[in-house]
Write a protein that holds these residues in place. Structure first.
Motif, PDB file in Angstrom:
ATOM      1  N   THR A 149      -4.368  -6.140  -1.222  1.00  0.00           N
ATOM      2  CA  THR A 149      -3.546  -4.673  -1.156  1.00  0.00           C
ATOM      3  C   THR A 149      -4.517  -3.606  -1.581  1.00  0.00           C
ATOM      4  N   ALA A 150      -4.352  -2.454  -1.112  1.00  0.00           N
ATOM      5  CA  ALA A 150      -5.180  -1.262  -1.581  1.00  0.00           C
ATOM      6  C   ALA A 150      -4.325  -0.365  -2.446  1.00  0.00           C
ATOM      7  N   ASN A 189       0.870  -1.239  -0.112  1.00  0.00           N
ATOM      8  CA  ASN A 189      -0.054   0.107  -0.047  1.00  0.00           C
ATOM      9  C   ASN A 189       0.781   1.308   0.054  1.00  0.00           C
ATOM     10  N   ASN A 190       0.551   2.107  -0.859  1.00  0.00           N
ATOM     11  CA  ASN A 190       1.141   3.513  -1.007  1.00  0.00           C
ATOM     12  C   ASN A 190       2.649   3.617  -1.135  1.00  0.00           C
ATOM     13  N   LEU A 191       2.945   2.909  -1.968  1.00  0.00           N
ATOM     14  CA  LEU A 191       4.531   2.689  -2.717  1.00  0.00           C
ATOM     15  C   LEU A 191       4.727   4.097  -3.091  1.00  0.00           C
ATOM     16  N   LYS A 192       6.044   4.634  -3.015  1.00  0.00           N
ATOM     17  CA  LYS A 192       6.445   5.627  -3.755  1.00  0.00           C
ATOM     18  C   LYS A 192       6.363   5.687  -5.321  1.00  0.00           C
ATOM     19  N   PHE A 236      -4.377 -18.982  -1.172  1.00  0.00           N
ATOM     20  CA  PHE A 236      -3.675 -18.021  -0.257  1.00  0.00           C
ATOM     21  C   PHE A 236      -2.315 -17.706  -0.929  1.00  0.00           C
ATOM     22  N   GLU A 237      -1.737 -16.346  -0.621  1.00  0.00           N
ATOM     23  CA  GLU A 237      -0.583 -15.799  -1.172  1.00  0.00           C
ATOM     24  C   GLU A 237       0.522 -16.372  -0.681  1.00  0.00           C
ATOM     25  N   ILE A 238       1.648 -16.796  -1.289  1.00  0.00           N
ATOM     26  CA  ILE A 238       2.914 -17.179  -0.614  1.00  0.00           C
ATOM     27  C   ILE A 238       3.971 -16.048  -0.857  1.00  0.00           C
ATOM     28  N   ALA A 239       3.752 -15.147  -2.109  1.00  0.00           N
ATOM     29  CA  ALA A 239       4.881 -14.380  -2.079  1.00  0.00           C
ATOM     30  C   ALA A 239       4.509 -13.174  -3.154  1.00  0.00           C
ATOM     31  N   PHE A 240       5.124 -12.028  -3.067  1.00  0.00           N
ATOM     32  CA  PHE A 240       4.775 -10.756  -3.998  1.00  0.00           C
ATOM     33  C   PHE A 240       5.834 -10.116  -4.293  1.00  0.00           C
ATOM     34  N   PHE A 241       5.833  -9.419  -5.239  1.00  0.00           N
ATOM     35  CA  PHE A 241       6.656  -8.154  -5.577  1.00  0.00           C
ATOM     36  C   PHE A 241       6.117  -7.084  -6.251  1.00  0.00           C
ATOM     37  N   ASP A 242       5.933  -5.932  -5.947  1.00  0.00           N
ATOM     38  CA  ASP A 242       5.422  -4.714  -6.248  1.00  0.00           C
ATOM     39  C   ASP A 242       6.078  -3.556  -6.184  1.00  0.00           C
ATOM     40  N   ARG A 243       5.718  -2.644  -7.119  1.00  0.00           N
ATOM     41  CA  ARG A 243       6.507  -1.373  -7.384  1.00  0.00           C
ATOM     42  C   ARG A 243       5.336  -0.464  -7.096  1.00  0.00           C
ATOM     43  N   GLY A 244       5.542   0.981  -6.657  1.00  0.00           N
ATOM     44  CA  GLY A 244       4.753   1.978  -6.945  1.00  0.00           C
ATOM     45  C   GLY A 244       4.278   2.303  -8.185  1.00  0.00           C
TER      46      GLY A 244
END
Length: 601
Positions: free
Chosen positions: A390-391, A37-40, A435-443
């Motif tokens: 996520t939001a 949530n709320n990544l740059k 269910f979720e095991i892992a993640f990768f996210d950018r803003g």
């Protein structure tokens, strides 16, 4: 073609019978404390949240495609062969050499206006989808001035020299190709079929002979209600041509939308009011995407308002087995089978991929996945939904998109792209409790607008699709390039399970033509089942320790002694079958050890 009665699912506003069949929502959604949530914001310096994996590198887009102007230069899907990754783009494609995943090398960049450019690779032939009114036979920019120059269908390239791909043929189809799927000939290894998906109307017959819009799905001369099927003799790709149409929609009625409303019908060129009225009484007229599972003779069609299961034993005469609709799903988009072919995960591309549909106020049931069981009668039964918890912000186009299996024995695990929602890994072994095991996210690429400023359309970016290939995860980042990630051991995934997954090596991989995963006889495979029995408390701790010790001892042996030790463990597991709460994994462990014993010289 045999037709079955359609079935409709929803969480709300339907009959008691439907509610009784409604899936469980086991997921907590969204989480207010999720690190995504709320990544740059930023194109190349956005904030990153990552868990259960690491980013090895991001290979930037080649200069020819390095633009975030609308959709013109965004990356699309991936295909794999050997150490090469083929990445589609709305303006062409790129071939990466990933022999060193920390330093991918671009071997060639082919500029060719092609929207959307989804690729598949078979041997030295690369197939690329082309759709829309602006593609030309010669690949040039500037649009189509003469209808004779219009290319809509599948381009075929010879990529035997990956540094210098050569266009072999443009196979024209009536509606173009939004996506496509390779299906092998059941007996002839020198021939493949390509199922062509896309929801555009048919071109005028003056542009391509034989093309005709119509409102009757049973009319064999109607180009609308069919998937064009291209037959490709691999030794003579220049002879590839459309040989038939997969008419898997006949008999389907319209699927309802939320609130009991009728779904809108896309207009077809030349259709009068009577024909449009008839179209509103029909189901879908094409699929967005289809996933074939040739080893099971199955195909899952994500066909806008329906998810469809198809028998492709004869690829020229496919037979629809079942079809389901869901008022929560606005666009059945793509599908992934479990390796045993008993489950299929469908995705919903709510908003078409350009809308920010993963915000806190957006419901779990829309824009995510749903898991369906495939019964012995080859009918579908819907289970739970899943959506990234996520939001995301209003600046991030986000919805469920493309993915594929991760080969962990004994479990159903997939990796998936969610556009600017990033990449995540999901366990759907229990269809009621994914269910979720892992993640990768950018803003987001774009910062939030200042007060009083309209957001506008914003930059379209994020993971088009994410796939496991030979031990690593590759994600097609629409605006930024190619992300390469490595999955790490965690509370949800043991080192043995990861080691077993990395034993599955593929020479070639097209995600929409799903391969049957097979593990070699190896100790990590056996230990994966042991870890799963421990994680599920399926055997007493003392018995698990005894088994682990016995397996370690067998590994230290050789020849006849090892074979005998492994056989003794298998024999001892018989008494565990009755006492375990997870007999299936006890059998999996026994099978893995039996395979090891047989492979021991």
């Amino acid at each position: 073609m045999e037709c079955f009665t359609m079935r409709v699912f929803a969480l709300a506003s339907l009959s008691a019978l439907v509610l009784a069949a409604a899936p469980l929502a086991a997921q907590t959604y969204p989480s207010a404390t999720d690190p995504r949530n709320n990544l740059k914001p930023g194109l190349h310096d956005a904030g990153i949240a990552i868990q259960g994996m690491r980013l090895i590198t991001t290979a930037p887009k080649p200069p020819a495609f390095d633009s975030i102007r609308g959709l013109t230069f965004v990356n699309s899907d991936l295909a794999f062969r050997g150490n090469l990754v083929y990445q589609g783009n709305f303006a062409g494609f790129v071939i990466y050499d990933v022999s060193n995943p920390e330093r991918p090398q671009i071997l060639s960049t082919v500029e060719c206006i092609t929207s959307q450019g989804d690729p598949s690779i078979v041997g030295n032939l690369l197939f690329v989808s082309a759709e829309g009114a602006g593609n030309r036979n010669d690949c040039a920019k500037g649009g189509v001035q003469d209808p004779a120059d219009h290319m809509a269908g599948v381009r075929i390239y010879d990529v035997s020299n990956p540094r210098a791909p050569r266009l072999v043929k443009n196979v024209q189809t009536c509606k173009g190709s939004h996506t496509h799927t390779v299906i092998p000939h059941p007996t002839d290894r020198g021939t493949i079929y390509i199922y062509v998906s896309g929801s555009q109307g048919a071109r005028p017959e003056t542009e391509l002979a034989g093309c005709r819009n119509g409102a009757d799905p049973a009319d064999e001369t109607n180009s609308l209600y069919r998937l064009d099927v291209i037959k490709v003799p691999l030794a003579r790709p220049q002879d590839a041509e459309v040989v038939t149409g997969a008419r898997i929609f006949t008999g389907l009625g319209p699927a309802p939308a939320r609130g009991g409303r009728a779904r809108p019908v896309r207009a077809a060129a030349g259709a009068d009011s009577a024909e449009m009225a008839q179209m509103r009484m029909n189901g879908p007229r094409n699929c967005h995407d289809v996933t074939a599972y040739p080893a099971m003779n199955l195909l899952a069609g994500a066909c806008s308002s329906y998810g469809i299961l198809v028998d492709i034993s004869n690829p020229e005469k496919p037979v629809r087995l079942d079809a389901v609709a869901d008022t929560n799903f606005s666009l059945w988009h793509t599908a992934v089978f479990s390796n045993d072919g008993k489950k299929v995960v469908f995705t919903d591309e709510w908003g078409g991929g350009t809308s920010p549909n993963c915000q806190a106020q957006h419901p779990l049931e829309m824009g995510g996945n749903t898991t369906l069981m495939i019964g012995a009668d080859r009918r579908l039964t819907q289970h739970a939904y899943f959506k990234i918890p996520t939001a995301q912000t209003p600046q991030e186009n986000c919805v469920s998109h493309n993915g594929g299996l991760i080969p962990v024995p004994g479990r159903d695990i997939m990796v998936q792209g969610w556009y600017q929602g990033g990449v995540n890994v999901i366990d759907f072994t229990d269809p009621d409790k994914p269910f979720e095991i892992a993640f990768f996210d950018r803003g987001p690429v774009d910062a939030a607008p200042v007060e009083g400023q309209a957001r506008g359309r914003g930059a379209i970016a994020g993971s088009w699709g994410a796939y496991w290939y030979n031990g690593l995860i590759y994600s097609a980042e629409m605006a930024r390039g190619l992300d390469i990630l490595e999955l790490l051991p965690s509370e949800h995934l043991s080192a043995n399970e990861l080691a077993a997954a990395k034993l599955v090596m593929m020479e070639e991989y097209n995600p929409q033509s799903q391969p049957k995963l097979e593990w070699p006889a190896a100790f990590p495979v056996a230990r994966s089942f042991l870890d799963q029995l421990a994680r599920g408390n399926a055997l007493p701790a003392a018995r698990l320790a005894e088994l682990a010790s016995a397996i370690d001892a067998a590994e230290r042996m050789t020849g006849t002694a090892r074979r005998g030790a492994l056989t003794n463990i298998v024999t001892s597991l018989r008494r565990d079958l009755e006492g375990s709460s997870d007999a299936a994994r006890v059998r999996g462990l026994a099978d893995a050890l039996r395979g090891l014993a047989m492979a021991t010289n």
